[in-house]
Write an enzyme that holds these catalytic residues in place. Sequence first.
Site, PDB file in Angstrom:
ATOM      1  N   ALA A 153      -6.403  -4.889   7.614  1.00  0.00           N
ATOM      2  CA  ALA A 153      -7.270  -3.756   7.346  1.00  0.00           C
ATOM      3  C   ALA A 153      -8.512  -4.301   6.989  1.00  0.00           C
ATOM      4  CB  ALA A 153      -6.690  -2.553   6.452  1.00  0.00           C
TER       5      ALA A 153
ATOM      6  N   ASP B 233      -0.259  -5.450   9.549  1.00  0.00           N
ATOM      7  CA  ASP B 233      -1.362  -4.387   9.072  1.00  0.00           C
ATOM      8  C   ASP B 233      -2.640  -5.187   8.704  1.00  0.00           C
ATOM      9  OD1 ASP B 233      -3.125  -2.539   8.088  1.00  0.00           O
ATOM     10  OD2 ASP B 233      -1.433  -1.764   6.507  1.00  0.00           O
TER      11      ASP B 233
ATOM     12  N   TRP C  35       1.053  -1.189   0.030  1.00  0.00           N
ATOM     13  CA  TRP C  35      -0.155   0.018   0.037  1.00  0.00           C
ATOM     14  C   TRP C  35       0.977   1.062   0.042  1.00  0.00           C
ATOM     15  CZ3 TRP C  35      -2.286   2.469   4.765  1.00  0.00           C
ATOM     16  CH2 TRP C  35      -3.213   3.676   4.473  1.00  0.00           C
TER      17      TRP C  35
ATOM     18  N   LYS D 112     -13.286  -1.102   6.801  1.00  0.00           N
ATOM     19  CA  LYS D 112     -13.651  -2.042   5.882  1.00  0.00           C
ATOM     20  C   LYS D 112     -14.653  -2.682   6.391  1.00  0.00           C
ATOM     21  CE  LYS D 112     -10.680   0.508   3.663  1.00  0.00           C
ATOM     22  NZ  LYS D 112      -9.462   0.232   3.205  1.00  0.00           N
TER      23      LYS D 112
END
Length: 394
Positions: free
Chosen positions: A210, A208, A127, A243
């Site tokens: 997400a 991470d 990302w 999300k």
Amino acid sequence: MFDQLTQQPKDKILALMQQFREDPRPGKIDLGVGVYRNAEGVTPVMRAIRAAGAQWQQDETTKAYTSLAGDAQFLDGMCDLILADTAPRDRMASVATVGGTGAIHQALELIKSANPAARVWLSNPTWPNHPAILRHVGLQAAEYRYFDNESRAVDFGAMMTDLQGLAAGDVVLLHGCCHNPTGANLTMPEWTELAGLLLSKGAIPLIDIAYQGFGDGLDEDAAPTRMLAGKLPEMLIAASCSKNFGVYRDRAGILMTICASSADAALAQNNLATLNRLNYSFPPDHGARLVGLILSDPTLRADWQAELEEVRNGMLTLRTQLADALQIETGSNRFGFLAQHRGMFSRLGATPEQIETLRDTHAIYIIGDSRMNIAGLNAETVPLLASAIARAGI
Ligand code: PMP
């Protein structure tokens, strides 16, 4: 003074969104921006969030500040959601953050305070905000290969070769599930092999996560993080609720650390609270509060999980439909990887020229590195995309 500022690079995803909005062609298809959209193209407020919001409006008695760490019910609920019974609670610290981005930022600042010489290893690709925040915080970056452009799967051999270069105290940033931008993920045996390498090198994972619940299910998506938490003495986990709870603009996220001892955990907790204080004082409460309410109420939680399953299964169906349509269009199985990838994104492996053709000739918007958002599709647009991909010679 202000004339001394330098122009900052444009965010490519936001620039593409702008271009899409300005495109007058009817039937244009946006597979760029990374938000979930249903078949009608809407990013809905989830049912449980709406219900918890209504309840909270009744129950909220004050808007006075919370604590620097944030709402305890949220922190506990998220710790359970991600780590379940693998959480070594006596060795953990946690704070609410400004979304998942805030969690990554605080994680990197904490690493910098503890060990400014640490290198932070990022997957290539990753990302784009990862390297950007890393530079901003002023830590040293290193890179490991991740994606095989031919098979569109993880190049695990290359990844492990590059990570042989780890020094003790280095940090490895790993996507807990649903890798962004590729959609390609490690298998569980590969995760276990990686855990062994991290342990032998004395390196620390920064997970991470997400998209928990967007891949194979809430528990399945957290399985690598839980396995690592059981094996490694120290780790950091940056999680986003944007999300899986659909609360993008409310900015709900959490940073957790697992430490080698409870004394270290107390130190980490103290430093995390101070980092919140220095950066923005109290973390945003509203989104986190609703997440905490949902996770602690069996009825709301069951409804949230049911809706998340609908979202996840919808994306999986689109993946299979697209892979099938491409098999028919191209007469080959070379897009089978789309059904193997998980999460909202897949990297197509197209050239910048082919991406341009999709945009200019077919009004289909995909990011320049050929990441596409599967959730931007629906049953009507799948065949259109398949035909455009075949005609663009991808
Ligand atoms: N990590 C990854 C890999 C992401 O894709 C995102 C969102 N695009 C985030 C972290 C941060 O999410 P947010 O700050 O919106 O909660």
